[in-house]
Design a protein around this motif. Structure first.
Motif, PDB file in Angstrom:
ATOM      1  N   VAL A 183       0.830  -1.206   0.000  1.00 52.91           N
ATOM      2  CA  VAL A 183       0.000   0.000   0.000  1.00 52.91           C
ATOM      3  C   VAL A 183       0.865   1.258   0.000  1.00 52.91           C
ATOM      4  CG1 VAL A 183      -1.947  -1.130   1.137  1.00 52.91           C
ATOM      5  CG2 VAL A 183      -0.141  -0.084   2.540  1.00 52.91           C
ATOM      6  N   ASP A 184       0.215   2.414  -0.100  1.00 50.17           N
ATOM      7  CA  ASP A 184       0.912   3.691  -0.221  1.00 50.17           C
ATOM      8  C   ASP A 184       1.794   4.024   0.970  1.00 50.17           C
ATOM      9  OD1 ASP A 184      -0.110   5.761  -2.599  1.00 50.17           O
ATOM     10  OD2 ASP A 184      -1.439   4.070  -2.248  1.00 50.17           O
ATOM     11  N   ALA A 185       1.488   3.488   2.138  1.00 45.58           N
ATOM     12  CA  ALA A 185       2.293   3.794   3.327  1.00 45.58           C
ATOM     13  C   ALA A 185       3.759   3.439   3.102  1.00 45.58           C
ATOM     14  CB  ALA A 185       1.746   3.041   4.536  1.00 45.58           C
ATOM     15  N   TYR A 186       4.012   2.369   2.354  1.00 41.73           N
ATOM     16  CA  TYR A 186       5.399   1.967   2.107  1.00 41.73           C
ATOM     17  C   TYR A 186       6.139   2.980   1.223  1.00 41.73           C
ATOM     18  CZ  TYR A 186       4.131  -2.498   4.173  1.00 41.73           C
ATOM     19  OH  TYR A 186       3.698  -3.475   5.044  1.00 41.73           O
ATOM     20  N   LEU A 187       5.407   3.581   0.290  1.00 45.53           N
ATOM     21  CA  LEU A 187       6.021   4.618  -0.541  1.00 45.53           C
ATOM     22  C   LEU A 187       6.444   5.800   0.326  1.00 45.53           C
ATOM     23  CD1 LEU A 187       6.785   6.085  -3.132  1.00 45.53           C
ATOM     24  CD2 LEU A 187       4.344   6.582  -3.506  1.00 45.53           C
ATOM     25  N   LYS A 188       5.581   6.196   1.254  1.00 44.97           N
ATOM     26  CA  LYS A 188       5.908   7.304   2.142  1.00 44.97           C
ATOM     27  C   LYS A 188       7.130   6.977   2.998  1.00 44.97           C
ATOM     28  CE  LYS A 188       1.084   8.833   2.519  1.00 44.97           C
ATOM     29  NZ  LYS A 188      -0.077   8.977   3.450  1.00 44.97           N
ATOM     30  N   LEU A 189       7.186   5.742   3.485  1.00 40.12           N
ATOM     31  CA  LEU A 189       8.319   5.344   4.323  1.00 40.12           C
ATOM     32  C   LEU A 189       9.615   5.321   3.522  1.00 40.12           C
ATOM     33  CD1 LEU A 189       6.678   2.436   6.364  1.00 40.12           C
ATOM     34  CD2 LEU A 189       7.255   4.721   7.180  1.00 40.12           C
ATOM     35  N   TYR A 190       9.525   4.876   2.272  1.00 44.26           N
ATOM     36  CA  TYR A 190      10.714   4.834   1.420  1.00 44.26           C
ATOM     37  C   TYR A 190      11.208   6.248   1.120  1.00 44.26           C
ATOM     38  CZ  TYR A 190      13.740   4.135  -2.596  1.00 44.26           C
ATOM     39  OH  TYR A 190      14.803   4.168  -3.445  1.00 44.26           O
ATOM     40  N   GLU A 191      10.293   7.132   0.764  1.00 48.63           N
ATOM     41  CA  GLU A 191      10.677   8.503   0.424  1.00 48.63           C
ATOM     42  C   GLU A 191      11.301   9.231   1.620  1.00 48.63           C
ATOM     43  OE1 GLU A 191       7.510   9.626  -3.132  1.00 48.63           O
ATOM     44  OE2 GLU A 191       6.927   9.970  -1.035  1.00 48.63           O
ATOM     45  N   ALA A 192      10.906   8.808   2.828  1.00 44.11           N
ATOM     46  CA  ALA A 192      11.451   9.421   4.041  1.00 44.11           C
ATOM     47  C   ALA A 192      12.765   8.778   4.484  1.00 44.11           C
ATOM     48  CB  ALA A 192      10.427   9.329   5.171  1.00 44.11           C
ATOM     49  N   GLY A 193      13.218   7.771   3.739  1.00 47.17           N
ATOM     50  CA  GLY A 193      14.472   7.113   4.082  1.00 47.17           C
ATOM     51  C   GLY A 193      14.355   6.110   5.212  1.00 47.17           C
ATOM     52  N   LYS A 194      13.130   5.753   5.585  1.00 53.17           N
ATOM     53  CA  LYS A 194      12.920   4.822   6.701  1.00 53.17           C
ATOM     54  C   LYS A 194      12.970   3.365   6.252  1.00 53.17           C
ATOM     55  CE  LYS A 194      11.915   8.186   9.612  1.00 53.17           C
ATOM     56  NZ  LYS A 194      12.741   8.472  10.801  1.00 53.17           N
ATOM     57  N   LEU A 195      12.665   3.123   4.982  1.00 54.03           N
ATOM     58  CA  LEU A 195      12.480   1.759   4.494  1.00 54.03           C
ATOM     59  C   LEU A 195      13.695   1.340   3.663  1.00 54.03           C
ATOM     60  CD1 LEU A 195      10.180  -0.373   4.620  1.00 54.03           C
ATOM     61  CD2 LEU A 195       9.406   0.487   2.414  1.00 54.03           C
ATOM     62  N   THR A 196      14.623   0.630   4.289  1.00 58.36           N
ATOM     63  CA  THR A 196      15.840   0.202   3.594  1.00 58.36           C
ATOM     64  C   THR A 196      15.825  -1.283   3.256  1.00 58.36           C
ATOM     65  OG1 THR A 196      17.028  -0.338   5.645  1.00 58.36           O
ATOM     66  CG2 THR A 196      17.139   1.947   4.872  1.00 58.36           C
ATOM     67  N   ASN A 197      15.043  -2.078   4.001  1.00 65.25           N
ATOM     68  CA  ASN A 197      14.955  -3.527   3.797  1.00 65.25           C
ATOM     69  C   ASN A 197      16.290  -4.252   4.017  1.00 65.25           C
ATOM     70  OD1 ASN A 197      12.066  -3.843   2.775  1.00 65.25           O
ATOM     71  ND2 ASN A 197      12.872  -2.303   1.379  1.00 65.25           N
ATOM     72  N   MET A 198      17.222  -3.624   4.689  1.00 67.48           N
ATOM     73  CA  MET A 198      18.545  -4.221   4.882  1.00 67.48           C
ATOM     74  C   MET A 198      18.646  -5.053   6.155  1.00 67.48           C
ATOM     75  SD  MET A 198      19.873  -3.361   2.122  1.00 67.48           S
ATOM     76  CE  MET A 198      21.472  -4.095   2.407  1.00 67.48           C
ATOM     77  N   LYS A 199      17.686  -4.915   7.057  1.00 70.03           N
ATOM     78  CA  LYS A 199      17.744  -5.665   8.318  1.00 70.03           C
ATOM     79  C   LYS A 199      16.812  -6.869   8.325  1.00 70.03           C
ATOM     80  CE  LYS A 199      20.537  -2.687  10.371  1.00 70.03           C
ATOM     81  NZ  LYS A 199      21.887  -3.034  10.828  1.00 70.03           N
ATOM     82  N   LYS A 200      16.178  -7.130   7.187  1.00 74.14           N
ATOM     83  CA  LYS A 200      15.271  -8.271   7.105  1.00 74.14           C
ATOM     84  C   LYS A 200      16.047  -9.586   7.252  1.00 74.14           C
ATOM     85  CE  LYS A 200      12.136  -8.236   3.855  1.00 74.14           C
ATOM     86  NZ  LYS A 200      11.542  -8.151   2.510  1.00 74.14           N
ATOM     87  N   GLY A 201      15.378 -10.601   7.777  1.00 78.72           N
ATOM     88  CA  GLY A 201      16.019 -11.899   7.898  1.00 78.72           C
ATOM     89  C   GLY A 201      16.004 -12.690   6.612  1.00 78.72           C
ATOM     90  N   ILE A 202      15.179 -12.267   5.655  1.00 76.20           N
ATOM     91  CA  ILE A 202      15.037 -12.974   4.383  1.00 76.20           C
ATOM     92  C   ILE A 202      14.690 -11.949   3.305  1.00 76.20           C
ATOM     93  CG2 ILE A 202      12.576 -13.463   4.746  1.00 76.20           C
ATOM     94  CD1 ILE A 202      13.048 -16.208   3.485  1.00 76.20           C
TER      95      ILE A 202
END
Length: 460
Positions: free
Chosen positions: A259-278
């Motif tokens: 959903v759109d919330a992820y776009l907002k998080l990405y644009e804010a630099g919050k969503l890097t996906n680098m700490k995921k376990g998979i």
């Protein structure tokens, strides 16, 4: 042929094969016979032109079964407009949108109960073989592949149990990367070039003050490096907005619905996906719906990982992510901690979805948490206010998440952790986040139910 390959010529023979399989929507609809089982596609990929053409043949046909998941184009599926009493078509979905809910209430559209994660197996093993599977696809690429858009979900279960596949090409369907995203021309029986209907968009309602208070009660429990699963609607987007304004960092995405919330998080630099376990570096989901801005960002974006629902919603896969955090809305909660997210009494609202899978997977994850959220009250049409934390669920309610699975329950009055709590402790905690006007009444009911010490004083 609608696709422009530019400098890249298609592999030898693919263009000829494309032309040989090209038919009109009316020709595709003419292949439907009485008594057939059909699948019409999923979400943004449900066929539009072919369905319109089939609706024109309503009076010619009998006993045609149509399965789809989440009609989102227009007010009502065309086959229902021409067959309001279900005399020719028997239509059903494994999850209901607003349009399908209205048809279900009218008595000409049915719900097919299933755990969303099990949909591929359901189509593959528990339904009759589909005579024809119809679906929308993006234009063919130079290698003869059709991208099936931002919804892999249960498609492969359908493909593995059908006699014929007919695709409706839509130039507006975005291309997503991941697992199981393509059908090759060799797997397709016929091709229809559609009228390029724009993908359906879903905008978020403006969050209420109660939404904001609930979101605040969640965000204070979130941690750096958490992997997020957010549901749909104003509330999850409100959570996303608060995270944007927070100090949280290095968040990830593993979610059923993108959903759109992820776009907002990405644009804010919050969503890097680098700490995921998979699937580090990837945003993992099984279907997506949102605004045009969301679709534009997703289109051909290599960070996207769309995958089948029996992978995305697999409890063990979910639990493989570090600090997996699941945030979903619900409709009602009883004092035992049972959660209804699917019905209002006997009135069906929506399907089971992946709520239970993510509740279980998040708790199983190292440092994981799940939150099920509801306003403390709702106002009925006659002006009556009722508590959404209640002694027992009303007749006809569906238990979407059993009391044994629930972790955090959230209202505007707080977030309470029910894990490891006795029935009395649960009731006490739930009453503490109920609306103050209903707390004394709930305590009295808890006493009658035998889950509250009779010597306890009324909570203030």
């Amino acid at each position: 042929m609608s696709k422009d390959f530019g400098l890249f010529a298609p592999v030898n023979g693919i263009y000829d094969e494309y032309k040989s399989k090209l038919i009109t929507a009316k020709e595709a609809a003419s292949m439907v016979k009485s008594g057939m089982y059909l699948h019409f596609g999923l979400m943004n990929g449900i066929v539009v032109d072919i369905q319109e053409a089939l609706a024109e043949r309503t009076e010619e046909l009998e006993d045609v079964t149509i399965i789809q998941t989440m009609w989102s184009y227009g007010e009502k599926p065309p086959v229902l407009k021409n067959d309001p009493h279900a005399e020719h078509f028997h239509c059903a979905s494994t999850h209901l949108t607003k349009q399908e809910r209205a048809a279900n209430k009218d008595g000409n559209f049915w719900f097919l109960p299933v755990q969303f994660r099990e949909n591929p197996k359901l189509h593959r093993e528990c339904r009759p073989t589909y005579d024809i599977a119809f679906l929308q696809v993006a234009p063919m690429d130079a290698s003869g592949n059709f991208n099936i858009g931002p919804q892999v979900a249960e498609y492969w279960g359908v493909f593995q149990n059908c006699d014929k596949i007919i695709v409706e090409v839509n130039e507006n369907l975005i291309v997503t990367h991941g697992v199981g995203n393509y059908l090759n021309i060799n797997q397709v029986d016929y091709i229809v070039e559609g009228s390029n209907t724009p993908m359906p968009t879903i905008g978020s309602k403006v969050p209420t003050d109660i939404d904001r208070r609930m979101a605040e009660n969640i965000v204070e429990h979130l941690e750096d490096g958490a992997t997020l699963q957010l549901g749909n609607g104003a509330f999850p987007n409100c959570v996303g907005s608060l995270i944007v304004d927070s100090n949280l960092k290095d968040l990830g995405c593993h979610t059923e619905m993108f959903v759109d919330a992820y776009l907002k998080l990405y644009e804010a630099g919050k969503l890097t996906n680098m700490k995921k376990g998979i699937n580090q570096g990837k945003m993992t989901f099984t279907f997506a719906q949102g605004t045009e801005d969301l679709y534009k960002w997703m289109d051909n974006n290599p960070m996207m990982m769309s995958a089948p629902v029996d992978y995305v919603n697999n409890v063990d896969v979910i639990a493989s992510n570090h600090k997996m955090t699941s945030i979903n809305s619900c409709l009602q909660i009883d004092l035992f901690g049972q959660v209804n997210s699917e019905s209002s009494g006997l009135q069906h609202i929506g399907g089971t979805g992946g709520q239970l899978d993510f509740v279980m997977g998040a708790f199983q994850s190292e440092g994981g948490k799940s939150f099920l959220c509801t306003p403390s009250t709702r106002t009925l049409k006659d002006g009556t206010v009722e508590s959404l934390i209640m002694p027992t669920l009303p007749q006809g309610s569906i238990v979407s998440t059993p009391r044994s699975g629930v972790h955090y329950i959230v209202t505007e009055y707080g977030a309470v952790n029910l894990k490891g709590k006795t029935t009395y402790e649960r009731a006490k905690l739930l009453i503490s986040v109920a609306h103050p006007d209903f707390r004394a009444e709930l305590e009295e009911e808890a006493q009658k139910m035998g889950i509250w010490p009779t010597s306890s004083k009324v909570m203030k």
